[in-house]
Design an enzyme around this catalytic site. Structure first.
Site, PDB file in Angstrom:
ATOM      1  N   THR A  36       0.822  -1.212   0.000  1.00 59.71           N
ATOM      2  CA  THR A  36       0.000   0.000   0.000  1.00 59.71           C
ATOM      3  C   THR A  36       0.851   1.255   0.000  1.00 59.71           C
ATOM      4  O   THR A  36       0.439   2.293  -0.518  1.00 59.71           O
ATOM      5  CB  THR A  36      -0.938  -0.032   1.225  1.00 59.71           C
ATOM      6  OG1 THR A  36      -1.850  -1.104   1.042  1.00 59.71           O
ATOM      7  CG2 THR A  36      -1.716   1.259   1.390  1.00 59.71           C
ATOM      8  N   SER A  83       1.418  -7.536  -0.715  1.00 63.14           N
ATOM      9  CA  SER A  83       2.112  -8.536   0.109  1.00 63.14           C
ATOM     10  C   SER A  83       1.237  -9.701   0.528  1.00 63.14           C
ATOM     11  O   SER A  83       1.737 -10.686   1.054  1.00 63.14           O
ATOM     12  CB  SER A  83       2.772  -7.884   1.327  1.00 63.14           C
ATOM     13  OG  SER A  83       1.842  -7.657   2.367  1.00 63.14           O
ATOM     14  N   THR A 116       1.615  -4.222   4.295  1.00 61.03           N
ATOM     15  CA  THR A 116       1.430  -4.488   5.729  1.00 61.03           C
ATOM     16  C   THR A 116       0.939  -5.914   6.014  1.00 61.03           C
ATOM     17  O   THR A 116       1.129  -6.424   7.106  1.00 61.03           O
ATOM     18  CB  THR A 116       0.417  -3.502   6.353  1.00 61.03           C
ATOM     19  OG1 THR A 116      -0.835  -3.621   5.669  1.00 61.03           O
ATOM     20  CG2 THR A 116       0.915  -2.073   6.290  1.00 61.03           C
ATOM     21  N   ASP A 117       0.286  -6.547   5.014  1.00 66.43           N
ATOM     22  CA  ASP A 117      -0.408  -7.805   5.303  1.00 66.43           C
ATOM     23  C   ASP A 117       0.511  -8.925   5.785  1.00 66.43           C
ATOM     24  O   ASP A 117       0.156  -9.680   6.694  1.00 66.43           O
ATOM     25  CB  ASP A 117      -1.194  -8.278   4.064  1.00 66.43           C
ATOM     26  CG  ASP A 117      -2.398  -7.386   3.787  1.00 66.43           C
ATOM     27  OD1 ASP A 117      -2.766  -6.580   4.656  1.00 66.43           O
ATOM     28  OD2 ASP A 117      -2.987  -7.507   2.684  1.00 66.43           O
TER      29      ASP A 117
HETATM   30  N1  ASP Z   1      -2.652  -5.588   0.783  1.00 63.74           N
HETATM   31  C1  ASP Z   1      -1.633  -4.604   1.069  1.00 63.74           C
HETATM   32  C2  ASP Z   1      -0.301  -5.316   1.130  1.00 63.74           C
HETATM   33  O1  ASP Z   1      -0.060  -5.997   2.072  1.00 63.74           O
HETATM   34  C3  ASP Z   1      -1.951  -3.923   2.341  1.00 63.74           C
HETATM   35  C4  ASP Z   1      -0.966  -2.902   2.811  1.00 63.74           C
HETATM   36  O2  ASP Z   1       0.154  -2.784   2.355  1.00 63.74           O
HETATM   37  O3  ASP Z   1      -1.326  -2.174   3.757  1.00 63.74           O
HETATM   38  O4  ASP Z   1       0.473  -5.190   0.207  1.00 63.74           O
END
Ligand code: ASP
Length: 355
Positions: A36, A83, A116-117
């Site tokens: 993200t 991610s 973040t995932d």
């Molecule tokens: N789906 C995203 C990822 O993990 C979520 C994020 O980065 O906050 O790449």
């Protein structure tokens, strides 16, 4: 949050120096992997319908001109993934690239931008496999780069600041997020949307970075990086197949039987409470353990530790306990332990008690 393409792009190493160099500043390599923090939405108030991993690292750095005052930064686009689609092959690429950069003598620290995932899994993997005491700091964002009040730029500046600080040396892999500095071993994502999305439950953050000042309040105790026997090179192309199952009311043995039939080498169970397991599921897991499948009890609760022989007779059943590691971090450690030849419950318990 909207999904990016599931295809994994490991881009050619695209190196560009983006700040004017000053010999007094630390030399930091920023490795971008997507997420993200590199996401873009159709408008500035949209923080859910965006595509992750579509903004290049050059653009991310350009949004933070003050990076030039804290480090000489060079950047590489290692991948562009959401991610949630993190792949084990990319973990291997990333770990080896970090090692190469830090061994070169021309880089003082590495920052990795990540989604973040699965950030906590990648961070712990690197914490166990990188062979350098130089700082490695992961960061991310909860809001896409196009958002009003995007959190990525300050998180990136803070991560580079931490990676260039003397205090971060020898602390293992760190996560700089929302002004706090966490150990890769302890940190977990605790919110689906909040900007304050990462915490180290029970244990707390190592410190913080505020207005450019890095302050550590405690040190990492367990062995990591140069003090572990885990080497990414020894894994090769085939990571040991380890899966996660969950215990809940009315749990069946269907998943465990299917995994054993598929030939998995290990199963981590996300148990209730102190790693307790529904009787039906426990019987299936005990039978799997008797066939040589490594079984690790962890908890789905989200904080606290799982105590050996607390909720199950681990000695009799051949189970291992995960301590404070959540199921997904326990899976990372179990894969590395199995790849290093630790297969008996006693040897694996020793690994979980140590790292
Ligand atoms: N789906 C995203 C990822 O993990 C979520 C994020 O980065 O906050 O790449």
């Amino acid at each position: 949050m909207a999904a990016a393409s599931a295809s994994l792009t490991i881009a050619a190493m695209n190196t560009s120096t983006t700040t004017s160099t000053s010999s007094a500043l630390p030399r930091i390599a920023v490795l971008a992997t997507g997420g993200t923090i590199a996401g873009a939405a159709p408008d500035a108030t949209n923080t859910s319908g965006y595509q992750a991993g579509v903004v290049g690292v050059g653009q991310l750095l350009a949004a933070v001109p003050s990076l030039a005052t804290v480090a000489n930064v060079q950047a590489e686009q290692v991948a562009s993934v959401d991610s949630k689609d993190m792949a084990l092959a990319l973990w291997t690429t990333l770990s080896q690239r970090v090692d190469t950069l830090l061994a070169s003598g021309e880089i003082d620290g590495v920052v990795i931008t990540h989604g973040t995932d699965t950030l906590e899994e990648t961070a712990y993997l690197l914490h166990l496999t990188v062979k350098s005491s130089k700082p490695v700091v992961l960061t991310a964002a909860m809001r896409p780069s196009s958002a009003l009040s995007a959190d990525g730029p300050l998180n990136l500046l803070n991560a580079v600041t931490v990676a260039g600080s003397a205090q971060a040396k020898g602390q293992g892999v760190l996560v700089a997020f929302n002004n706090r500095i966490h150990s890769a071993r302890d940190v977990v994502k605790t919110s689906t949307y909040a900007v304050d999305a990462f915490h180290s439950p029970e244990i707390g953050a190592l410190g913080w970075v505020q207005d450019g000042r890095v302050e550590f309040q405690r040190a990492v105790v367990r062995p990591h990086t140069t003090a572990t026997p885990f080497a990414i090179a020894s894994i090769g192309a085939q990571w040991p197949d380890v899966e996660v199952v969950t215990s809940y009311a009315g749990a069946s043995r269907v998943a465990v039987d299917a995994l054993v039939a598929a030939g998995v080498k290990g199963i981590v169970v996300a148990g209730t409470g102190n790693g307790s397991i529904h009787a039906t599921l426990q019987t299936a897991l005990a039978e799997a353990a008797a066939k040589g499948v490594a079984i690790v009890r962890s908890s789905r609760v989200g904080s606290g530790h799982v105590m050996r022989n607390g909720a199950a007779s681990d000695d009799a059943l051949g189970f291992v306990t995960a301590g404070t590691l959540n199921p997904y971090k326990a899976r990372v450690l179990l894969m590395l332990a199995l790849a290093s030849g630790h297969t008996t419950p006693a040897a694996l318990q020793n690994v979980f008690d140590t790292y």
